[in-house]
Design a protein around this motif. Structure first.
Motif, PDB file in Angstrom:
ATOM      1  N   LEU A  47       0.842  -1.323   0.123  1.00  0.00           N
ATOM      2  CA  LEU A  47      -0.029   0.019  -0.017  1.00  0.00           C
ATOM      3  C   LEU A  47       0.898   1.159   0.262  1.00  0.00           C
ATOM      4  CD1 LEU A  47      -3.012  -0.363   2.370  1.00  0.00           C
ATOM      5  CD2 LEU A  47      -2.926   0.008   0.058  1.00  0.00           C
ATOM      6  N   SER A  48       2.020   1.020   0.549  1.00  0.00           N
ATOM      7  CA  SER A  48       2.954   2.386   0.529  1.00  0.00           C
ATOM      8  C   SER A  48       3.322   2.970  -0.708  1.00  0.00           C
ATOM      9  CB  SER A  48       4.025   2.084   1.358  1.00  0.00           C
ATOM     10  OG  SER A  48       5.070   1.076   0.642  1.00  0.00           O
ATOM     11  N   PHE A  49       3.182   2.055  -1.965  1.00  0.00           N
ATOM     12  CA  PHE A  49       3.325   2.655  -3.054  1.00  0.00           C
ATOM     13  C   PHE A  49       2.336   3.696  -3.525  1.00  0.00           C
ATOM     14  CE2 PHE A  49       4.892  -1.694  -4.079  1.00  0.00           C
ATOM     15  CZ  PHE A  49       5.962  -1.272  -4.681  1.00  0.00           C
ATOM     16  N   VAL A  50       0.871   3.513  -2.730  1.00  0.00           N
ATOM     17  CA  VAL A  50      -0.087   4.460  -2.993  1.00  0.00           C
ATOM     18  C   VAL A  50       0.039   5.519  -1.913  1.00  0.00           C
ATOM     19  CG1 VAL A  50      -2.418   5.000  -3.185  1.00  0.00           C
ATOM     20  CG2 VAL A  50      -1.559   3.005  -4.241  1.00  0.00           C
ATOM     21  N   THR A  51      -0.048   5.287  -0.401  1.00  0.00           N
ATOM     22  CA  THR A  51      -0.256   5.938   0.387  1.00  0.00           C
ATOM     23  C   THR A  51       1.121   6.960   0.839  1.00  0.00           C
ATOM     24  OG1 THR A  51       0.298   4.318   2.122  1.00  0.00           O
ATOM     25  CG2 THR A  51      -1.944   4.783   1.798  1.00  0.00           C
ATOM     26  N   GLY A  52       2.428   6.220   0.089  1.00  0.00           N
ATOM     27  CA  GLY A  52       3.728   6.866   0.555  1.00  0.00           C
ATOM     28  C   GLY A  52       3.869   8.490  -0.120  1.00  0.00           C
ATOM     29  N   PHE A  58       1.483  13.918   5.585  1.00  0.00           N
ATOM     30  CA  PHE A  58       0.200  13.506   6.368  1.00  0.00           C
ATOM     31  C   PHE A  58       0.458  12.560   7.179  1.00  0.00           C
ATOM     32  CE2 PHE A  58      -2.019  15.790   2.890  1.00  0.00           C
ATOM     33  CZ  PHE A  58      -2.355  16.781   3.470  1.00  0.00           C
ATOM     34  N   ASN A  59      -0.104  12.085   8.305  1.00  0.00           N
ATOM     35  CA  ASN A  59      -0.384  10.843   9.060  1.00  0.00           C
ATOM     36  C   ASN A  59      -1.792  10.315   8.546  1.00  0.00           C
ATOM     37  OD1 ASN A  59       2.026  10.928  10.713  1.00  0.00           O
ATOM     38  ND2 ASN A  59       1.023  12.214  11.803  1.00  0.00           N
ATOM     39  N   VAL A  60      -1.568   9.001   7.977  1.00  0.00           N
ATOM     40  CA  VAL A  60      -2.900   8.489   7.529  1.00  0.00           C
ATOM     41  C   VAL A  60      -3.363   7.719   8.754  1.00  0.00           C
ATOM     42  CG1 VAL A  60      -3.799   6.858   5.934  1.00  0.00           C
ATOM     43  CG2 VAL A  60      -1.970   8.032   5.416  1.00  0.00           C
ATOM     44  N   GLU A  61      -4.376   8.278   9.205  1.00  0.00           N
ATOM     45  CA  GLU A  61      -5.110   7.867  10.404  1.00  0.00           C
ATOM     46  C   GLU A  61      -6.244   6.714   9.910  1.00  0.00           C
ATOM     47  OE1 GLU A  61      -4.312   8.751  13.784  1.00  0.00           O
ATOM     48  OE2 GLU A  61      -2.805  10.380  12.728  1.00  0.00           O
ATOM     49  N   GLY A  62      -6.646   5.711  10.780  1.00  0.00           N
ATOM     50  CA  GLY A  62      -7.449   4.608  10.652  1.00  0.00           C
ATOM     51  C   GLY A  62      -7.157   3.495   9.835  1.00  0.00           C
ATOM     52  N   ALA A 154     -10.610   3.708  -2.267  1.00  0.00           N
ATOM     53  CA  ALA A 154     -10.796   2.974  -3.598  1.00  0.00           C
ATOM     54  C   ALA A 154      -9.736   3.414  -4.420  1.00  0.00           C
ATOM     55  CB  ALA A 154     -12.133   3.204  -4.049  1.00  0.00           C
ATOM     56  N   LEU A 155      -8.655   2.637  -5.110  1.00  0.00           N
ATOM     57  CA  LEU A 155      -7.974   3.150  -6.044  1.00  0.00           C
ATOM     58  C   LEU A 155      -8.161   3.223  -7.515  1.00  0.00           C
ATOM     59  CD1 LEU A 155      -5.378   0.509  -5.044  1.00  0.00           C
ATOM     60  CD2 LEU A 155      -5.647   2.575  -3.829  1.00  0.00           C
ATOM     61  N   ASN A 156      -8.388   4.505  -8.095  1.00  0.00           N
ATOM     62  CA  ASN A 156      -8.585   4.757  -9.552  1.00  0.00           C
ATOM     63  C   ASN A 156      -7.690   5.627  -9.956  1.00  0.00           C
ATOM     64  OD1 ASN A 156      -9.644   7.352  -9.205  1.00  0.00           O
ATOM     65  ND2 ASN A 156     -11.016   6.245  -7.895  1.00  0.00           N
ATOM     66  N   SER A 157      -7.668   5.611 -11.414  1.00  0.00           N
ATOM     67  CA  SER A 157      -6.300   6.365 -11.855  1.00  0.00           C
ATOM     68  C   SER A 157      -6.530   7.864 -11.827  1.00  0.00           C
ATOM     69  CB  SER A 157      -6.546   6.355 -13.512  1.00  0.00           C
ATOM     70  OG  SER A 157      -7.783   6.558 -13.880  1.00  0.00           O
ATOM     71  N   GLU A 158      -7.511   8.388 -11.269  1.00  0.00           N
ATOM     72  CA  GLU A 158      -7.768   9.743 -10.795  1.00  0.00           C
ATOM     73  C   GLU A 158      -7.116  10.262  -9.190  1.00  0.00           C
ATOM     74  OE1 GLU A 158      -9.383  12.220 -12.984  1.00  0.00           O
ATOM     75  OE2 GLU A 158      -9.021  10.712 -14.210  1.00  0.00           O
ATOM     76  N   GLY A 159      -6.729   8.892  -8.690  1.00  0.00           N
ATOM     77  CA  GLY A 159      -6.561   9.270  -7.357  1.00  0.00           C
ATOM     78  C   GLY A 159      -7.236   8.363  -6.435  1.00  0.00           C
ATOM     79  N   LEU A 160      -7.331   8.913  -5.400  1.00  0.00           N
ATOM     80  CA  LEU A 160      -8.085   7.958  -4.083  1.00  0.00           C
ATOM     81  C   LEU A 160      -9.483   8.569  -3.818  1.00  0.00           C
ATOM     82  CD1 LEU A 160      -5.118   7.791  -1.772  1.00  0.00           C
ATOM     83  CD2 LEU A 160      -5.872   5.969  -3.350  1.00  0.00           C
ATOM     84  N   THR A 161     -10.339   7.535  -3.513  1.00  0.00           N
ATOM     85  CA  THR A 161     -11.592   8.040  -3.085  1.00  0.00           C
ATOM     86  C   THR A 161     -11.799   7.117  -1.764  1.00  0.00           C
ATOM     87  OG1 THR A 161     -12.493   8.151  -5.109  1.00  0.00           O
ATOM     88  CG2 THR A 161     -14.085   8.288  -3.751  1.00  0.00           C
TER      89      THR A 161
END
Lengths: 282, 229
Positions: A47-52, A58-62, A154-161
C-alpha cells in the motif's frame, strides 16, 4: 414449460458436475487466498506505493488495510481473469455435445431447439453466478473475517476515493450485479460461438482471444482506438468500479449496463437463429 | 487625573514594548497556553487534498498536558504530520530553546500582528524556522508557517471564537504543498480510462485541512483512558 424446466435442470446438473467447472471455483479460491495471504504479510508495504505519496506530509489515520480494500483489489484483479474461467465452461456447452455426438440425442426430445439453446445459456449464466458467489464469499466475507471492516480507500487512476464503511454495502451489492451482467456477456458470446462451431476447444480459445484483444485495445491511449473503445464490451465490463467513485457517474453506469444488455440480447439472438438452422451432421 | 494618565501611559508603553519585543509577546501567549491542563472538544474536519476525494468527518479532540493529544474519529482520515494544535504551544513554551525576532508587521483577520520568527538554538532540532503572526494587542497566533527538516512547510490560519483567553481556536486551516496523489494504472486497473497528458514538470498543489472545533470542555481533569483507542 415443465419440459423446459426439466431440460434446464438437466443442463445445470451437467454443467456443474463437469470437472472443469470446479477448476474455476478452485482458481478463484486459490487467487483470493493467495492475495489475502500476501496482503496479510506485506500489505502495508504494498500500500505504501500509494499512501507513501501522502505520508510525506500527512499521517494516515484509521485502518486502511481492511476487508473492503482487499475485496476491491481482489475484484479488480480477478475481473480480468474471470471471463476466461467463464469461457472455459460456457464455451463448449453446445459445441462439446456436437463434437461428442450427444447433441443428436438431445434434439430427439420434443423440446424445440430454441428451448435447448436457452436452457444451455441459462445453465451457463447459473455457473457464472455460482462463480461470482464463490468470489463474493472469498473476496468479501473471508477478507472481512481476516482484515476486519473499515472505510474503503478505492484506487482509481484519478487518485483515491475514501468511502465510509457505512456507505459501502449497497455498492458491493450493485458491483456484483454489474459484474454478473459483464460476465453474462462473456457467457453469451461463448454460447453463441459454441452454437456456431463444431468442436469444443475453438469457441473457448476464440472467446479468450477476443477478450485479450479487446483488453489490449482498451489499455492503449491511441486516438484510433478511442473511436472503437465505446463499442467494445470489455470497456464496460469494469463499470462496477464507477460505483466506488465520488460522485458516482450514474449516467456512465447506465450507459454501460445498456451496452452490456444489448450485447447479451444480440449474442443470444444469434445463437438461437444459428442453432435453429444448423445441420447436425455428427 | 494624574493617576489615570499614569495608567494610560503604562498601558500604552506595554503595548509599544510588547509590539517590539517578541519574547514579551510569546510570554503573554504562553500565559494563555499555561492556563490549560487539558481540554476536550468536538471536531469537524473538512479535507481538500489533491487527488483524494473524501467526505467531511466528525470526531473529537482530546489534549492533556504535557503532550498527550489525540483526534478520535471513525474511519480513514489525514492529519498533518506537524500537528498545529500541539506543535504551536510545544514550540513556543520553552523560550530558552530558540531565538526570536520580529521580522515585520501584517494585518491578519483585521488584527495588527507582529511576525515573530523563531529559530532554534540547537542544530539538531527538527524545526528549521517557525514564523508566527501574533496579535500585538491580545497575543494570539493568527497565522503560522512552520518549516521542519522532515516534513517541509505547513501553513496554518487560526480563527478564534469564545476561547480567546485560552488561545484555543474555533477553526484552524492547515495548508500544505503536496504532489497530486496518483495511483499507478496497473494498481488501479483502470485499463479503459484515458491517461491525462503530462504537462512537463509536475508542480506541487496546495492541499488543505480545515479543523472546526466546538463545545470545548477545558480543565475537566481528563483521564488517560480518553487517549486509548
Amino acid at each position: 414449460m415443465k419440459e423446459f424446466i426439466a431440460i434446464l435442470k438437466n443442463e445445470i446438473i451437467k454443467t456443474i458436475k463437469r470437472p472443469r467447472s470446479f477448476i474455476g471455483f478452485g482458481i478463484i479460491a486459490f487467487i483470493c487466498l493467495m492475495l489475502q495471504s500476501a496482503f496479510y504479510h506485506d500489505g502495508k508495504e504494498i500500500l505504501s506505493f500509494v499512501t507513501g505519496q501522502l505520508e510525506n506530509v500527512f499521517n494516515v489515520e484509521g485502518k486502511v488495510l481492511n476487508g473492503n480494500l482487499i475485496c476491491f483489489i481482489v475484484l479488480q484483479t480477478l475481473i480480468v481473469q474471470m471471463p476466461l474461467l467463464v469461457a472455459l465452461v460456457t464455451g463448449d456447452l453446445v459445441s462439446g455435445e456436437t463434437a461428442n455426438g450427444t447433441i443428436r440425442f438431445l434434439l430427439t426430445r420434443p423440446a424445440s431447439r430454441t428451448k435447448i439453446v436457452l436452457a444451455k445459456w441459462i445453465a451457463g449464466l447459473f455457473y457464472t453466478l455460482l462463480l461470482l458467489i464463490v468470489l463474493g464469499f472469498f473476496a468479501l466475507f473471508v477478507s472481512h473475517w481476516i482484515f476486519g471492516d473499515g472505510d474503503l480507500m478505492a484506487l482509481n487512476s484519478e487518485g483515491l476515493t475514501i468511502i465510509s464503511a457505512d456507505d459501502i454495502t449497497w455498492r458491493w451489492g450493485y458491483a456484483f450485479l454489474i459484474a454478473f451482467l459483464s460476465l453474462s456477456v462473456v457467457a453469451s458470446l461463448a454460447n453463441m460461438l459454441s452454437c456456431i462451431m463444431d468442436n469444443s476447444i475453438t469457441p473457448i480459445v476464440t472467446v479468450m482471444a477476443i477478450i485479450i484483444v479487446f483488453t489490449i485495445i482498451g489499455m492503449f491511449d491511441l486516438p484510433s482506438f478511442d473511436i472503437i473503445k465505446p463499442f467494445l464490451f470489455t470497456t464496460h465490463m469494469i463499470s462496477w468500479k464507477s460505483l466506488f467513485e465520488d460522485p458516482i457517474p450514474f449516467h456512465d453506469i447506465w450507459f454501460s449496463i445498456a451496452v452490456l444488455i444489448v450485447h447479451i440480447v444480440l449474442f443470444i439472438s444469434i445463437s438461437i437463429f444459428y442453432f435453429n438452422r444448423k445441420d447436425i451432421n455428427s | 487625573m494624574q493617576k489615570l494618565l499614569s495608567i494610560l501611559f503604562l498601558f500604552v508603553s506595554f503595548q509599544a514594548l510588547a509590539g517590539d519585543d517578541p519574547k514579551l509577546l510569546v510570554r503573554e501567549l504562553n500565559k494563555k497556553f499555561n492556563q490549560i491542563s487539558d481540554y476536550k472538544a468536538d471536531l469537524f474536519m473538512e479535507f481538500n487534498i489533491p487527488g483524494v476525494k473524501m467526505k467531511n468527518l466528525k470526531g473529537k479532540v482530546v489534549f492533556k498536558k504535557p503532550n498527550k493529544f489525540k483526534i478520535k474519529a471513525k474511519g480513514i482520515f489525514f492529519l498533518p504530520k506537524q500537528n498545529p494544535m500541539q506543535n504551536m504551544s510545544e514550540m513556543l513554551i520553552d523560550t530558552n530553546s530558540y531565538t526570536s525576532i520580529i521580522s515585520g508587521y501584517e494585518i491578519v483577520e483585521g488584527k495588527n500582528c507582529a511576525i515573530v520568527n523563531i529559530i532554534p538554538l540547537k542544530a539538531q532540532d527538527e524545526l528549521i524556522l517557525g514564523k508566527f503572526w501574533i496579535d500585538i494587542k491580545n497575543p494570539l497566533v493568527y497565522k503560522s508557517q512552520i518549516t521542519t527538516k522532515n516534513n517541509g512547510t505547513i501553513e496554518t490560519k487560526s480563527i478564534y471564537g469564545s476561547n480567546l483567553k485560552y488561545a484555543l481556536p474555533d477553526k484552524i486551516i492547515v495548508k500544505v504543498e503536496i504532489n497530486k496523489v496518483k495511483v499507478p494504472k496497473m494498481m488501479s486497473v483502470d485499463l479503459n480510462k484515458k491517461s491525462k497528458p503530462k504537462t512537463g514538470i509536475e508542480s506541487k498543489e496546495t492541499g488543505s485541512i480545515q479543523l472546526n472545533f466546538s463545545n470545548y470542555t477545558i480543565n475537566a481533569h481528563l483521564k488517560d483512558a480518553e487517549f486509548v483507542d
